[in-house]
Design a protein around this motif. Sequence first.
Motif, PDB file in Angstrom:
ATOM      1  N   ILE A 179     -12.867  24.525 -40.836  1.00 21.39           N
ATOM      2  CA  ILE A 179     -13.832  23.440 -40.631  1.00 21.39           C
ATOM      3  C   ILE A 179     -15.218  23.951 -40.229  1.00 21.39           C
ATOM      4  O   ILE A 179     -16.178  23.181 -40.216  1.00 21.39           O
ATOM      5  CB  ILE A 179     -13.339  22.430 -39.584  1.00 21.39           C
ATOM      6  CG1 ILE A 179     -13.181  23.084 -38.211  1.00 21.39           C
ATOM      7  CG2 ILE A 179     -12.027  21.793 -40.040  1.00 21.39           C
ATOM      8  CD1 ILE A 179     -12.905  22.081 -37.095  1.00 21.39           C
ATOM      9  N   LEU A 180     -15.335  25.252 -39.903  1.00 18.40           N
ATOM     10  CA  LEU A 180     -16.633  25.829 -39.528  1.00 18.40           C
ATOM     11  C   LEU A 180     -16.593  27.314 -39.821  1.00 18.40           C
ATOM     12  O   LEU A 180     -15.626  27.997 -39.473  1.00 18.40           O
ATOM     13  CB  LEU A 180     -16.911  25.584 -38.041  1.00 18.40           C
ATOM     14  CG  LEU A 180     -18.194  26.191 -37.456  1.00 18.40           C
ATOM     15  CD1 LEU A 180     -19.437  25.547 -38.080  1.00 18.40           C
ATOM     16  CD2 LEU A 180     -18.222  26.016 -35.937  1.00 18.40           C
ATOM     17  N   SER A 181     -17.656  27.816 -40.468  1.00 19.66           N
ATOM     18  CA  SER A 181     -17.731  29.234 -40.818  1.00 19.66           C
ATOM     19  C   SER A 181     -19.137  29.756 -40.563  1.00 19.66           C
ATOM     20  O   SER A 181     -20.103  28.986 -40.443  1.00 19.66           O
ATOM     21  CB  SER A 181     -17.379  29.441 -42.301  1.00 19.66           C
ATOM     22  OG  SER A 181     -16.068  29.012 -42.587  1.00 19.66           O
ATOM     23  N   GLY A 182     -19.240  31.096 -40.494  1.00 23.59           N
ATOM     24  CA  GLY A 182     -20.542  31.744 -40.433  1.00 23.59           C
ATOM     25  C   GLY A 182     -21.247  31.640 -39.101  1.00 23.59           C
ATOM     26  O   GLY A 182     -22.468  31.802 -39.029  1.00 23.59           O
ATOM     27  N   THR A 183     -20.511  31.408 -38.022  1.00 24.37           N
ATOM     28  CA  THR A 183     -21.111  31.323 -36.698  1.00 24.37           C
ATOM     29  C   THR A 183     -20.659  32.529 -35.868  1.00 24.37           C
ATOM     30  O   THR A 183     -20.021  33.441 -36.390  1.00 24.37           O
ATOM     31  CB  THR A 183     -20.725  29.998 -36.018  1.00 24.37           C
ATOM     32  OG1 THR A 183     -19.298  29.875 -36.014  1.00 24.37           O
ATOM     33  CG2 THR A 183     -21.312  28.816 -36.780  1.00 24.37           C
ATOM     34  N   ARG A 184     -20.975  32.507 -34.571  1.00 25.61           N
ATOM     35  CA  ARG A 184     -20.721  33.691 -33.748  1.00 25.61           C
ATOM     36  C   ARG A 184     -19.947  33.336 -32.491  1.00 25.61           C
ATOM     37  O   ARG A 184     -20.359  32.482 -31.720  1.00 25.61           O
ATOM     38  CB  ARG A 184     -22.050  34.336 -33.335  1.00 25.61           C
ATOM     39  CG  ARG A 184     -22.969  34.730 -34.483  1.00 25.61           C
ATOM     40  CD  ARG A 184     -24.331  35.129 -33.958  1.00 25.61           C
ATOM     41  NE  ARG A 184     -25.008  34.011 -33.285  1.00 25.61           N
ATOM     42  CZ  ARG A 184     -26.055  34.145 -32.466  1.00 25.61           C
ATOM     43  NH1 ARG A 184     -26.515  35.348 -32.181  1.00 25.61           N
ATOM     44  NH2 ARG A 184     -26.611  33.075 -31.921  1.00 25.61           N
ATOM     45  N   GLN A 185     -18.826  33.995 -32.284  1.00 23.63           N
ATOM     46  CA  GLN A 185     -18.088  33.953 -31.028  1.00 23.63           C
ATOM     47  C   GLN A 185     -17.929  32.531 -30.497  1.00 23.63           C
ATOM     48  O   GLN A 185     -18.356  32.213 -29.399  1.00 23.63           O
ATOM     49  CB  GLN A 185     -18.777  34.835 -29.974  1.00 23.63           C
ATOM     50  CG  GLN A 185     -17.829  35.297 -28.882  1.00 23.63           C
ATOM     51  CD  GLN A 185     -18.379  36.516 -28.143  1.00 23.63           C
ATOM     52  OE1 GLN A 185     -18.955  37.416 -28.748  1.00 23.63           O
ATOM     53  NE2 GLN A 185     -18.184  36.530 -26.856  1.00 23.63           N
ATOM     54  N   ASN A 186     -17.283  31.703 -31.303  1.00 29.50           N
ATOM     55  CA  ASN A 186     -17.072  30.311 -30.899  1.00 29.50           C
ATOM     56  C   ASN A 186     -15.972  30.266 -29.848  1.00 29.50           C
ATOM     57  O   ASN A 186     -14.801  30.471 -30.155  1.00 29.50           O
ATOM     58  CB  ASN A 186     -16.723  29.466 -32.116  1.00 29.50           C
ATOM     59  CG  ASN A 186     -17.872  29.430 -33.097  1.00 29.50           C
ATOM     60  OD1 ASN A 186     -18.135  30.403 -33.802  1.00 29.50           O
ATOM     61  ND2 ASN A 186     -18.568  28.318 -33.129  1.00 29.50           N
ATOM     62  N   CYS A 187     -16.372  29.986 -28.633  1.00 25.21           N
ATOM     63  CA  CYS A 187     -15.445  30.076 -27.508  1.00 25.21           C
ATOM     64  C   CYS A 187     -14.786  28.731 -27.262  1.00 25.21           C
ATOM     65  O   CYS A 187     -13.778  28.423 -27.868  1.00 25.21           O
ATOM     66  CB  CYS A 187     -16.172  30.592 -26.279  1.00 25.21           C
ATOM     67  SG  CYS A 187     -15.047  31.146 -24.981  1.00 25.21           S
ATOM     68  N   ALA A 188     -15.347  27.906 -26.414  1.00 26.25           N
ATOM     69  CA  ALA A 188     -14.762  26.590 -26.181  1.00 26.25           C
ATOM     70  C   ALA A 188     -15.621  25.528 -26.874  1.00 26.25           C
ATOM     71  O   ALA A 188     -16.296  25.807 -27.856  1.00 26.25           O
ATOM     72  CB  ALA A 188     -14.613  26.327 -24.689  1.00 26.25           C
ATOM     73  N   GLY A 189     -15.593  24.316 -26.356  1.00 27.71           N
ATOM     74  CA  GLY A 189     -16.324  23.225 -26.988  1.00 27.71           C
ATOM     75  C   GLY A 189     -15.900  21.919 -26.373  1.00 27.71           C
ATOM     76  O   GLY A 189     -15.536  21.871 -25.190  1.00 27.71           O
ATOM     77  N   GLY A 190     -15.907  20.851 -27.158  1.00 23.95           N
ATOM     78  CA  GLY A 190     -15.508  19.559 -26.636  1.00 23.95           C
ATOM     79  C   GLY A 190     -15.403  18.518 -27.725  1.00 23.95           C
ATOM     80  O   GLY A 190     -16.023  18.621 -28.785  1.00 23.95           O
ATOM     81  N   LYS A 191     -14.612  17.500 -27.415  1.00 30.21           N
ATOM     82  CA  LYS A 191     -14.383  16.379 -28.331  1.00 30.21           C
ATOM     83  C   LYS A 191     -15.366  15.261 -28.010  1.00 30.21           C
ATOM     84  O   LYS A 191     -15.614  14.956 -26.846  1.00 30.21           O
ATOM     85  CB  LYS A 191     -12.945  15.895 -28.149  1.00 30.21           C
ATOM     86  CG  LYS A 191     -12.535  14.723 -29.014  1.00 30.21           C
ATOM     87  CD  LYS A 191     -11.082  14.362 -28.724  1.00 30.21           C
ATOM     88  CE  LYS A 191     -10.624  13.166 -29.538  1.00 30.21           C
ATOM     89  NZ  LYS A 191      -9.206  12.830 -29.259  1.00 30.21           N
ATOM     90  N   THR A 192     -15.932  14.635 -29.037  1.00 30.86           N
ATOM     91  CA  THR A 192     -16.827  13.502 -28.822  1.00 30.86           C
ATOM     92  C   THR A 192     -16.064  12.192 -28.988  1.00 30.86           C
ATOM     93  O   THR A 192     -15.030  12.138 -29.655  1.00 30.86           O
ATOM     94  CB  THR A 192     -18.001  13.502 -29.811  1.00 30.86           C
ATOM     95  OG1 THR A 192     -17.500  13.215 -31.134  1.00 30.86           O
ATOM     96  CG2 THR A 192     -18.742  14.838 -29.812  1.00 30.86           C
ATOM     97  N   PRO A 193     -16.581  11.089 -28.414  1.00 25.92           N
ATOM     98  CA  PRO A 193     -15.936   9.786 -28.601  1.00 25.92           C
ATOM     99  C   PRO A 193     -15.944   9.311 -30.046  1.00 25.92           C
ATOM    100  O   PRO A 193     -15.182   8.409 -30.396  1.00 25.92           O
ATOM    101  CB  PRO A 193     -16.755   8.850 -27.706  1.00 25.92           C
ATOM    102  CG  PRO A 193     -17.357   9.745 -26.676  1.00 25.92           C
ATOM    103  CD  PRO A 193     -17.651  11.017 -27.406  1.00 25.92           C
ATOM    104  N   TRP A 194     -16.814   9.883 -30.887  1.00 23.88           N
ATOM    105  CA  TRP A 194     -16.839   9.493 -32.311  1.00 23.88           C
ATOM    106  C   TRP A 194     -16.067  10.509 -33.156  1.00 23.88           C
ATOM    107  O   TRP A 194     -16.232  10.597 -34.364  1.00 23.88           O
ATOM    108  CB  TRP A 194     -18.272   9.314 -32.810  1.00 23.88           C
ATOM    109  CG  TRP A 194     -19.228  10.440 -32.479  1.00 23.88           C
ATOM    110  CD1 TRP A 194     -19.542  11.513 -33.260  1.00 23.88           C
ATOM    111  CD2 TRP A 194     -20.014  10.576 -31.292  1.00 23.88           C
ATOM    112  NE1 TRP A 194     -20.458  12.319 -32.637  1.00 23.88           N
ATOM    113  CE2 TRP A 194     -20.774  11.761 -31.419  1.00 23.88           C
ATOM    114  CE3 TRP A 194     -20.143   9.816 -30.126  1.00 23.88           C
ATOM    115  CZ2 TRP A 194     -21.648  12.201 -30.423  1.00 23.88           C
ATOM    116  CZ3 TRP A 194     -21.018  10.259 -29.140  1.00 23.88           C
ATOM    117  CH2 TRP A 194     -21.754  11.438 -29.291  1.00 23.88           C
ATOM    118  N   ASN A 195     -15.194  11.262 -32.484  1.00 21.10           N
ATOM    119  CA  ASN A 195     -14.206  12.111 -33.167  1.00 21.10           C
ATOM    120  C   ASN A 195     -14.804  13.256 -33.975  1.00 21.10           C
ATOM    121  O   ASN A 195     -14.393  13.512 -35.115  1.00 21.10           O
ATOM    122  CB  ASN A 195     -13.274  11.271 -34.038  1.00 21.10           C
ATOM    123  CG  ASN A 195     -12.271  10.494 -33.211  1.00 21.10           C
ATOM    124  OD1 ASN A 195     -11.878  10.939 -32.139  1.00 21.10           O
ATOM    125  ND2 ASN A 195     -11.875   9.335 -33.690  1.00 21.10           N
TER     126      ASN A 195
END
Length: 385
Positions: A123-139
């Motif tokens: 679902i995501l490519s070409g980025t750097r060191q994707n560690c954590a993140g979060g879910k939004t209310p609009w999914n």
Amino acid sequence: MERRTFLRGAVIGGSVAAFGGSLWAGAAHAAPAQPGAGPYGALGPADANGIRLPSGFGSRVVARSGQQVTGTDHTWHNAPDGGACYEDGAGWIYVSNSEINPGGGASAVAFSSTGAITGAYRILSGTRQNCAGGKTPWNTWLSCEEVDRGYVFETDPWGVQASVRRDAMGRFKHEAAAADPVRRTIYLTEDVTDGCFYRFTPTTWGDLSAGTLEVLVADSGTSGPVTWAEVPDPSGASTATRNQVSGAKRFTGGEGCYYADDTCWFTTKGDNRVWQYNAAAQTVELAYDDSLVDGDAPLTGVDNVTGAASGDLFIAEDGGSMEICLITPDDVVAPFLRVDGQSGSEITGPAFSPDGTRLYFSSQRGTSGSSSGGITYEVSGPFRA
């Protein structure tokens, strides 16, 4: 940038029960949690997957780095990290970041209503060191780059819409994000030794292309009232975002964060603390500090955090005893599971299925101690409601 809708089952206005269940309301944690007997009892012997669980629980392997996810042609990414679950009709999707640089990105596994794997994809490519993140209310999934002047990428868990870089959310060493649908803002942690705690308030809720980035301002204590101040230059082009506002409160290595019931819970690895920001009262205080524990601390190496419908917080360890520990609403901290034979790894990405009966997480480096040895698990059993 143009707005991307991503609105599968979205609820953009008002107060949303978007994060499952009810955690503590108000200032229930007047004192940091202490060790005690957990609600699920003692851990049993390691199962066939090397996981020690309470009675009544079981585990299975969902995916392994470098191998095709069972029943699909998708090869699972290295160094699986932060994750979240999304409803998908009668089934659900588990999203997982990849903490490698370069490469990074995120992938997803889809499940049927019975828990059978029905698909897996990038679902995501070409980025750097994707560690954590979060879910939004609009999914959507906010995938955060843990690099100097890193970005936040808004990503579609279904892999249909293209991901969008959200520059307005600031450029710094991002770790995790948690959305507050009541105040229509998103909290952000920063993984550096003198990092800050931020909030991003979009100009239009549901559209992260523009808005205001602020930093939490407070004295040097561990509890008390706080204020917020706007970061003049979210790009950090000449001065790091954390150094632009006088009085910005410092946190030693911000890690996971999770919002529910007017409270954002976040962890700091440098001092093994779990903090709570009471958004209604605008105060901050400690929910857990391993240096304040009576006796041996069950939770060290604090990292990713999620919550259950019961009000329990589940905190993953980076190192420590390779445990996921929980903190109950009555201030008891206890191990929920332990991964044996993987001391060179860390536990990442805890997230519950929408019905609360399954917990997903990864061992980032597995038994090999290498980013290519990551293993993603599912635990099922009688989680309390």
